[in-house]
Design a protein around this motif. Structure first.
Motif, PDB file in Angstrom:
ATOM      1  N   SER A  95       0.884  -1.018  -0.273  1.00  0.00           N
ATOM      2  CA  SER A  95      -0.019   0.136  -0.120  1.00  0.00           C
ATOM      3  C   SER A  95       0.840   1.189   0.064  1.00  0.00           C
ATOM      4  O   SER A  95       0.564   2.171  -0.570  1.00  0.00           O
ATOM      5  N   LEU A  96       2.130   1.214   0.704  1.00  0.00           N
ATOM      6  CA  LEU A  96       2.747   2.451   0.475  1.00  0.00           C
ATOM      7  C   LEU A  96       3.159   2.740  -0.600  1.00  0.00           C
ATOM      8  O   LEU A  96       3.156   3.976  -1.066  1.00  0.00           O
ATOM      9  N   PHE A  97       3.624   1.676  -1.514  1.00  0.00           N
ATOM     10  CA  PHE A  97       4.116   2.014  -2.818  1.00  0.00           C
ATOM     11  C   PHE A  97       2.882   2.457  -3.856  1.00  0.00           C
ATOM     12  O   PHE A  97       3.150   3.333  -4.624  1.00  0.00           O
ATOM     13  N   VAL A  98       1.751   1.981  -3.594  1.00  0.00           N
ATOM     14  CA  VAL A  98       0.537   2.275  -4.301  1.00  0.00           C
ATOM     15  C   VAL A  98       0.577   3.742  -4.211  1.00  0.00           C
ATOM     16  O   VAL A  98       0.225   4.602  -4.729  1.00  0.00           O
ATOM     17  N   GLY A  99       0.530   4.121  -2.651  1.00  0.00           N
ATOM     18  CA  GLY A  99       0.040   5.553  -2.260  1.00  0.00           C
ATOM     19  C   GLY A  99       1.246   6.512  -3.145  1.00  0.00           C
ATOM     20  O   GLY A  99       0.855   7.694  -3.464  1.00  0.00           O
ATOM     21  N   ALA A 139      -3.854   5.207   1.354  1.00  0.00           N
ATOM     22  CA  ALA A 139      -2.951   3.939   1.115  1.00  0.00           C
ATOM     23  C   ALA A 139      -1.799   3.953   1.998  1.00  0.00           C
ATOM     24  O   ALA A 139      -1.239   3.079   2.556  1.00  0.00           O
ATOM     25  N   MET A 140      -0.978   5.120   2.164  1.00  0.00           N
ATOM     26  CA  MET A 140       0.077   5.326   2.904  1.00  0.00           C
ATOM     27  C   MET A 140       0.257   5.377   4.263  1.00  0.00           C
ATOM     28  O   MET A 140       0.802   4.850   5.052  1.00  0.00           O
ATOM     29  N   TRP A 193       6.436  11.142   2.223  1.00  0.00           N
ATOM     30  CA  TRP A 193       5.627  11.053   1.049  1.00  0.00           C
ATOM     31  C   TRP A 193       4.378  11.744   1.115  1.00  0.00           C
ATOM     32  O   TRP A 193       3.619  12.461   0.532  1.00  0.00           O
ATOM     33  N   PRO A 194       3.532  11.253   2.535  1.00  0.00           N
ATOM     34  CA  PRO A 194       2.456  11.988   2.890  1.00  0.00           C
ATOM     35  C   PRO A 194       2.505  13.528   2.906  1.00  0.00           C
ATOM     36  O   PRO A 194       1.472  14.264   2.498  1.00  0.00           O
ATOM     37  N   GLU A 195       3.611  14.016   3.508  1.00  0.00           N
ATOM     38  CA  GLU A 195       3.814  15.202   3.380  1.00  0.00           C
ATOM     39  C   GLU A 195       3.898  15.977   2.187  1.00  0.00           C
ATOM     40  O   GLU A 195       3.129  17.175   1.876  1.00  0.00           O
TER      41      GLU A 195
END
Length: 180
Positions: free
Chosen positions: A79-83, A139-140, A162-164
């Motif tokens: 999910s991290l990579f998808v996000g 996702a992340m 990445w969320p930032e």
């Protein structure tokens, strides 16, 4: 490998001819020599001059590869990579709408079905970009998967950064619609 290509393509997209051209036409800089002078005076630009830059967001290193990354990463539960891939997709598509206005997006990933995809209105594209960034953040947030690891040329595989970026892009694209 696909992700490294996507990131390299993004840096080219954000810092090459389009950035310089918009600065010329907004009169932030002056074209004094070579192609910059012709572009500044609108004499060096014809219908197909920027076809390559337009296509850059869609082909290899762009939407095509990002779709593959999302599909492959989703299949293994990363999910991290998808996000992260969704963040990059939103950034590409939002930036493309910034420059060209109405662009293909809702049909852009199905060229075999839609050889001439319809243009989505710019405001609809921005709404889709906001939704894509929200999906990416969700996702992340699961924390599942390893993400791109060493192939992450920006954050070195640190999935907390990445969320930032996703939130920053949401703010950026909201600003582009603030007066609508």
């Amino acid at each position: 490998q696909l992700f490294a290509a996507v990131q390299s393509n993004m840096w080219l997209y954000q810092s090459s001819d389009l950035a310089r051209l918009t600065s010329l036409w907004m009169q932030q800089v002056t074209g004094a020599a070579r192609q910059a002078q012709a572009e500044y005076l609108y004499t060096g630009v014809v219908e197909g001059t920027f076809d390559g830059q337009f296509a850059q967001a869609y082909g290899g290193g762009g939407l095509l590869d990002l779709s593959k990354i999302q599909s492959q990463s989703g299949a293994v539960g990363d999910s991290l990579f998808v996000g992260i891939a969704k963040v990059m997709e939103a950034w590409f598509i939002g930036s493309t709408a910034d420059v060209w206005g109405d662009i293909p997006y809702s049909q852009a990933d199905s060229f075999s079905v839609y050889p001439t995809p319809m243009l989505d209105p710019q405001q609809q594209v921005y709404a889709s970009v906001q939704a894509k960034l929200s999906e990416a953040i969700a996702a992340m947030a699961t924390g599942e998967g390893a993400g791109p690891g060493g192939f992450d040329l920006v954050y070195g595989g640190d999935g907390t950064l990445w969320p930032e970026l996703a939130h920053t892009l949401k703010a950026r694209f909201y600003l582009h619609t603030a007066e609508v």
